[in-house]
Design a protein around this motif. Sequence first.
Motif, PDB file in Angstrom:
ATOM      1  N   ARG A  41      27.046 -35.212   6.666  1.00  0.00           N
ATOM      2  CA  ARG A  41      28.886 -35.044   6.871  1.00  0.00           C
ATOM      3  C   ARG A  41      28.956 -33.819   7.558  1.00  0.00           C
ATOM      4  N   GLU A  42      27.948 -32.820   7.993  1.00  0.00           N
ATOM      5  CA  GLU A  42      28.389 -32.172   8.842  1.00  0.00           C
ATOM      6  C   GLU A  42      28.057 -32.408  10.165  1.00  0.00           C
ATOM      7  N   GLY A  43      27.713 -33.708  10.412  1.00  0.00           N
ATOM      8  CA  GLY A  43      27.355 -34.288  11.968  1.00  0.00           C
ATOM      9  C   GLY A  43      26.191 -34.032  12.288  1.00  0.00           C
ATOM     10  N   ARG A  44      25.326 -34.044  11.311  1.00  0.00           N
ATOM     11  CA  ARG A  44      23.842 -33.672  11.774  1.00  0.00           C
ATOM     12  C   ARG A  44      22.959 -35.074  11.711  1.00  0.00           C
ATOM     13  N   PRO A  45      22.931 -35.846  12.674  1.00  0.00           N
ATOM     14  CA  PRO A  45      22.051 -37.294  12.562  1.00  0.00           C
ATOM     15  C   PRO A  45      20.650 -36.970  12.023  1.00  0.00           C
ATOM     16  N   MET A  46      20.338 -37.786  11.465  1.00  0.00           N
ATOM     17  CA  MET A  46      18.891 -38.075  10.851  1.00  0.00           C
ATOM     18  C   MET A  46      18.286 -39.098  11.376  1.00  0.00           C
ATOM     19  N   ARG A  47      17.253 -39.159  11.796  1.00  0.00           N
ATOM     20  CA  ARG A  47      16.301 -40.036  12.701  1.00  0.00           C
ATOM     21  C   ARG A  47      15.367 -40.422  11.992  1.00  0.00           C
ATOM     22  N   ILE A  48      14.397 -41.786  11.790  1.00  0.00           N
ATOM     23  CA  ILE A  48      13.296 -41.895  11.453  1.00  0.00           C
ATOM     24  C   ILE A  48      12.526 -42.423  12.524  1.00  0.00           C
ATOM     25  N   LEU A  49      11.356 -41.976  13.107  1.00  0.00           N
ATOM     26  CA  LEU A  49      10.602 -42.414  14.095  1.00  0.00           C
ATOM     27  C   LEU A  49       9.555 -43.189  13.271  1.00  0.00           C
ATOM     28  N   PRO A  50       9.404 -44.467  13.936  1.00  0.00           N
ATOM     29  CA  PRO A  50       8.295 -45.335  13.530  1.00  0.00           C
ATOM     30  C   PRO A  50       7.002 -44.700  13.566  1.00  0.00           C
ATOM     31  N   LEU A  51       5.966 -44.690  12.756  1.00  0.00           N
ATOM     32  CA  LEU A  51       4.689 -44.035  12.878  1.00  0.00           C
ATOM     33  C   LEU A  51       4.004 -44.307  14.257  1.00  0.00           C
ATOM     34  N   GLN A  52       3.842 -45.709  14.569  1.00  0.00           N
ATOM     35  CA  GLN A  52       3.215 -45.809  15.898  1.00  0.00           C
ATOM     36  C   GLN A  52       3.748 -45.632  17.021  1.00  0.00           C
ATOM     37  N   ALA A  53       5.069 -45.210  16.863  1.00  0.00           N
ATOM     38  CA  ALA A  53       5.754 -44.919  17.929  1.00  0.00           C
ATOM     39  C   ALA A  53       5.529 -43.051  18.443  1.00  0.00           C
ATOM     40  N   LEU A  54       4.706 -42.745  17.610  1.00  0.00           N
ATOM     41  CA  LEU A  54       4.332 -41.063  17.782  1.00  0.00           C
ATOM     42  C   LEU A  54       3.435 -41.069  18.941  1.00  0.00           C
ATOM     43  N   PRO A  55       3.808 -39.997  19.816  1.00  0.00           N
ATOM     44  CA  PRO A  55       2.768 -39.827  20.872  1.00  0.00           C
ATOM     45  C   PRO A  55       1.561 -39.435  20.240  1.00  0.00           C
ATOM     46  N   ASP A  56       0.536 -39.447  20.959  1.00  0.00           N
ATOM     47  CA  ASP A  56      -0.713 -38.661  20.492  1.00  0.00           C
ATOM     48  C   ASP A  56      -0.742 -37.453  20.355  1.00  0.00           C
ATOM     49  N   ASP A  57      -0.139 -36.828  21.375  1.00  0.00           N
ATOM     50  CA  ASP A  57      -0.037 -35.422  21.697  1.00  0.00           C
ATOM     51  C   ASP A  57       1.001 -34.988  20.882  1.00  0.00           C
ATOM     52  N   ALA A  58       1.869 -35.537  20.386  1.00  0.00           N
ATOM     53  CA  ALA A  58       3.133 -34.819  19.778  1.00  0.00           C
ATOM     54  C   ALA A  58       2.722 -33.756  18.288  1.00  0.00           C
ATOM     55  N   LYS A  59       3.424 -32.868  18.500  1.00  0.00           N
ATOM     56  CA  LYS A  59       3.191 -31.744  17.422  1.00  0.00           C
ATOM     57  C   LYS A  59       4.097 -31.831  16.176  1.00  0.00           C
ATOM     58  N   VAL A  60       3.389 -32.203  15.043  1.00  0.00           N
ATOM     59  CA  VAL A  60       4.172 -32.605  13.862  1.00  0.00           C
ATOM     60  C   VAL A  60       3.934 -31.720  13.012  1.00  0.00           C
ATOM     61  N   VAL A  61       4.937 -31.347  12.275  1.00  0.00           N
ATOM     62  CA  VAL A  61       4.641 -30.242  10.947  1.00  0.00           C
ATOM     63  C   VAL A  61       5.190 -30.968   9.759  1.00  0.00           C
ATOM     64  N   SER A  62       4.388 -31.011   8.803  1.00  0.00           N
ATOM     65  CA  SER A  62       4.640 -31.611   7.431  1.00  0.00           C
ATOM     66  C   SER A  62       5.293 -30.470   6.555  1.00  0.00           C
ATOM     67  N   LEU A  63       6.075 -30.795   5.829  1.00  0.00           N
ATOM     68  CA  LEU A  63       6.679 -29.852   5.140  1.00  0.00           C
ATOM     69  C   LEU A  63       7.356 -30.425   3.633  1.00  0.00           C
ATOM     70  N   GLY A  64       7.548 -29.640   2.656  1.00  0.00           N
ATOM     71  CA  GLY A  64       8.002 -30.025   1.453  1.00  0.00           C
ATOM     72  C   GLY A  64       8.363 -28.808   0.467  1.00  0.00           C
ATOM     73  N   GLY A  65       8.887 -29.016  -0.520  1.00  0.00           N
ATOM     74  CA  GLY A  65       9.275 -28.019  -1.604  1.00  0.00           C
ATOM     75  C   GLY A  65       7.928 -27.954  -2.351  1.00  0.00           C
ATOM     76  N   ILE A  66       7.676 -26.622  -2.821  1.00  0.00           N
ATOM     77  CA  ILE A  66       6.509 -26.423  -3.580  1.00  0.00           C
ATOM     78  C   ILE A  66       7.090 -25.427  -4.834  1.00  0.00           C
ATOM     79  N   GLY A  67       6.334 -25.726  -5.986  1.00  0.00           N
ATOM     80  CA  GLY A  67       6.765 -25.151  -7.017  1.00  0.00           C
ATOM     81  C   GLY A  67       6.890 -26.195  -8.470  1.00  0.00           C
ATOM     82  N   ALA A  68       7.670 -25.716  -9.457  1.00  0.00           N
ATOM     83  CA  ALA A  68       7.857 -26.668 -10.543  1.00  0.00           C
ATOM     84  C   ALA A  68       9.181 -27.322 -10.439  1.00  0.00           C
TER      85      ALA A  68
END
Lengths: 373, 373
Positions: B46-73
């Motif tokens: 709603r703040e106007g920041r679009p979310m886009r999902i890229l198909p896995l196979q469309a990812l370039p070989d040399d793309a730099k990808v960072v995986s992230l998530g919450g950690i804790g209980a």
Amino acid sequence: MLSRQSEMRVVTEEDIDALEIGSAILGTGGGGNPYIGKLRAKQVLREGRPMRILPLQALPDDAKVVSLGGIGAPLVSHERIKEGREGLRCVRALEERFGFRIDAIACEEIGGQNSMEPLIIAALAGLPVVDCDGMGRAFPEMQMTTYSIYGHCSTPSVMCDCHGNVVTFDHAVSELWHEKMARACVVAQGGASTLASAPMDGIFVKRFAIPDSYTKAISLGRTVRAAQKRHEDPVQAICAFEHGKQVFTGKIVDLKRHLKGGFVRGEAILDGFDDFQGDTAQIDIQNEYLVFTRNGVVEVIVPDLVVILDNDTGEAISTEMLRYGQRVSVLALPCHPLLRTPEALKVVGPSGFGLGHLTYRPMEETDRKDMPA
Amino acid sequence: MLSRQSEMRVVTEEDIDALEIGSAILGTGGGGNPYIGKLRAKQVLREGRPMRILPLQALPDDAKVVSLGGIGAPLVSHERIKEGREGLRCVRALEERFGFRIDAIACEEIGGQNSMEPLIIAALAGLPVVDCDGMGRAFPEMQMTTYSIYGHCSTPSVMCDCHGNVVTFDHAVSELWHEKMARACVVAQGGASTLASAPMDGIFVKRFAIPDSYTKAISLGRTVRAAQKRHEDPVQAICAFEHGKQVFTGKIVDLKRHLKGGFVRGEAILDGFDDFQGDTAQIDIQNEYLVFTRNGVVEVIVPDLVVILDNDTGEAISTEMLRYGQRVSVLALPCHPLLRTPEALKVVGPSGFGLGHLTYRPMEETDRKDMPA
């Protein structure tokens, strides 16, 4: 930058022997066992790596100084020997992070093994150690240095363990948060790692470090050794050297000590003899001896120093070496004035140790009516 | 680098609603409560920041990808709302550290709130999220991703909390050491932080990530919602979509659940009714539901998925929402084949959870004689 070699003191093996004794006394039970530090320091000297101590006032204003020391429970560092270059890895990681070379190493706490660690790491790095420290004794937590108390932001800091793990505390919202996070992490690393804090400028160190710590600790050790050789009482020699007083002589009749949250915690109960016959004393422990209580009345409390000495040898006894039945003398030594300011007492006074119900009174002001003349 | 906008899926609020349902099921009780994640994700949209999902196979070989998530209980993240940009601070710190820009965000675990976190952070950073994750479900520990299992070194990683603390794990001697140190540190930070791992190359992600996780979780959520609208049994709809089976229906008659070492641990005991009258079931918890045992016999075990659904609404129940007396259905869903290889089972099979006395058997092979047709 630090080319004035002539001003530097070259450390000898005999200095290390004296430092072992002096730093054990100033360690007030903690700071890591200096015996192991001594062996490691001598090994480095014998490998041909000189140790040099730079007088505090000879430090250039713009020198980049990194303070380092072991972090964890003394009990663990006593049983698990360091890999040896943890501190060097910390210094190199900081240099890479900041993009400049470090000019000198400072001591985090002069008490215990942590007096040896800067000498060892500085020798490996070919750097001098500044004649100062951040505590003038040992304290259990990192925010308890005069560096932190008087405004140095100790992050980014780097912590390395004996396994090869490297953690950078990039930013902590306070010095206490830094301590909390590093403490949790050192427990995960096995309980005894080395941490180097963000570089300080020489001008800051000259103003806010506890001065002449190495000179003093080495001289203190020499004083004890000289008294022993002359068959004089080392306890009195220490008191004279440090303006301290002997507050108790007795036997350890109860001892509670456990590892909790990365600290050695507990208490020792002593029954008095000689001049203190009929008195009971209690000494509270958090890595170091924090409070000396006689017959339920607090007489010596942090930041002043509570020191336990073996009654026969005059050697300082660290918390992990306390045993039921030991016959000991308890000394009180005044802390450095930089630890007695209002801002310092907030951090290293009773409330900094969860003892907010107690009030700090300088040891010189406590009642001497029970004291021997 | 990632300019093929036409290949990307633009995420709608309706997708987020469906993802909430789907990721809660795949969370197997953990991964953080997706309800809160949903609210945060919608706010970002709603703040106007679009979310886009890229198909896995469309990812370039040399793309730099960072995986992230919450950690804790999960329990903590359910009660303490994130500041919101923890993950963005992690990504920026990694970019500064590595000296290059990140091209895309990947998901650490598609289960629970951790499905939302990459979308939120990627939207804030103006980056796409790759349609994949490292677990195809939720697991309690960081070394349990296919990224780590198949050889990615997740350090240097960066962990940020809601207070503003930033910690870099520069080097860990193993993925398990990384987990141990980060876990200790997140407890010190209050129990719910965000961690971003070292960048991966696109070619690695395409080979070893669990594919199509977002597409699948959103479709799963839609399937449940469609069944609810048609007044059909959502449990059967989930089983059909995920090739799963309903293994139990019953009432929670005992529940032990506590926070220990940064994890929610415990067990739930269920008495069966309907087709399972007379049966007793136990479900073991470590952030997620790990083991389903019927009458003392293990029937479903990690890495296969144990899911608890509210019997009335068909909604997945996370560990912190379990209550005495709830009437629930228990589903077993097969995990992705990448989690069933010998190298994966060492990490995410029973022995990876201290359950080395149990042996993994794919859920399809367990005895169906007690199962409803």
